[in-house]
Enzyme design. Structure first.
Site, mmCIF file in Angstrom:
data_model
loop_
_atom_site.group_PDB
_atom_site.id
_atom_site.type_symbol
_atom_site.label_atom_id
_atom_site.label_comp_id
_atom_site.label_asym_id
_atom_site.label_seq_id
_atom_site.Cartn_x
_atom_site.Cartn_y
_atom_site.Cartn_z
ATOM 1 N N ASP A 1 6.864 0.722 1.695
ATOM 2 C CA ASP A 1 5.653 0.448 1.246
ATOM 3 C C ASP A 1 6.137 0.826 -0.428
ATOM 4 O OD1 ASP A 1 3.438 1.698 2.983
ATOM 5 O OD2 ASP A 1 4.060 3.965 2.910
HETATM 6 N N1 URA Z 1 6.362 4.758 6.608
HETATM 7 C C1 URA Z 1 5.797 5.290 5.935
HETATM 8 O O1 URA Z 1 4.767 5.524 5.975
HETATM 9 N N2 URA Z 1 5.945 3.905 4.454
HETATM 10 C C2 URA Z 1 6.655 2.952 5.193
HETATM 11 O O2 URA Z 1 6.888 3.185 3.720
HETATM 12 C C3 URA Z 1 7.415 3.323 5.864
HETATM 13 C C4 URA Z 1 7.295 3.777 6.973
#
Ligand code: URA
Length: 235
Positions: free
Chosen positions: A103
């Site tokens: 993310d």
């Molecule tokens: N899980 C999440 O919620 N976000 C990420 O970026 C990676 C794994």
């Protein structure tokens, strides 16, 4: 393969036209002899040099990027900078993609590669390749999370996760380490939400048996060499 194609396929900062100019300027050599013909046929075993530096032929490239928060793992979205902005020009070749996205607000290990098969194997839940995260929560970590995650927790929408391992942080009651064997969309955040908590900080520290070295700064990247590539798939 033609000499100009060989060089420009390995050095995407150089177009075929650039390479032709370098050849004309006598800066390219093949097996120790200055090359004058851009169409010369070369193979992977030939020693091709530019200004005396070997240009090794690599079918695929594997780059470990220590992504900072604030960068997206896709093509440009609005004004957000992307992981491609962090790859130095000499490594930023066509076809590179992030194998397993993080993310925008997550930091840590993103593998940039052009090897579709390895990416597929690394991400396939059937292969069980572990991905290790450091997680900090809004509310303190509770020991029952480990049991719920180990059983395979159901996240919103009724999706069931594969069993995952959680280890509390000895020093920080809000933090823990989580090892996943798959990569569902926003998975860590949704798992935290499913146990009534929320993530405030997330960092991917390792994929398979390969972890981000402590001296790799946020925003920096390094090329993963052949002997380490297989560690990406190690359980
Ligand atoms: N899980 C999440 O919620 N976000 C990420 O970026 C990676 C794994």
């Amino acid at each position: 393969m033609r000499l100009d194609k060989y060089i420009s396929s390995q050095r995407t900062d150089l177009s075929r036209a650039d390479v032709k100019k370098l050849i004309r300027a006598g800066r390219v050599a093949v097996s120790g002899r200055a090359a004058s013909d851009a169409g010369l046929q070369v193979s992977e075993s030939d020693e091709v040099t530019l200004d005396g530096e070997r240009i090794e032929y690599k079918e695929y490239l594997y780059i470990m990027l220590n992504k900072p928060a604030g960068y997206v793992c896709s093509a440009r979205e609005g004004n957000s900078p992307t992981v491609y902005d962090l790859i130095p020009p000499e490594l930023n070749r066509r076809g590179l993609f992030p194998a397993g996205r993080l993310d925008k607000d997550t930091e840590g290990f993103v593998l940039m590669t052009d090897d579709g098969q390895l990416a597929h194997d690394m991400l396939s839940p059937a292969k069980h390749v572990p991905k290790r995260y450091r997680v900090r929560l809004v509310e303190p970590y509770r020991p029952e999370y480990a049991t719920r995650f180990a059983e395979g927790i159901e996240i919103d929408g009724g999706e069931k996760c594969l069993p995952a391992e959680a280890f509390p942080d000895e020093e920080d009651p809000f933090s823990f380490t989580l090892i996943l064997h798959e990569g569902k969309f926003h998975q860590v955040k949704r798992m935290a939400h499913a146990v009534g908590n929320e993530v405030v900080f997330l960092r991917r520290e390792a994929i398979g048996n390969l972890e981000i070295p402590p001296d790799l700064a946020l925003g920096a990247c390094l090329e993963i060499m052949h002997k380490d590539v297989e560690k990406l798939l190690t359980k």
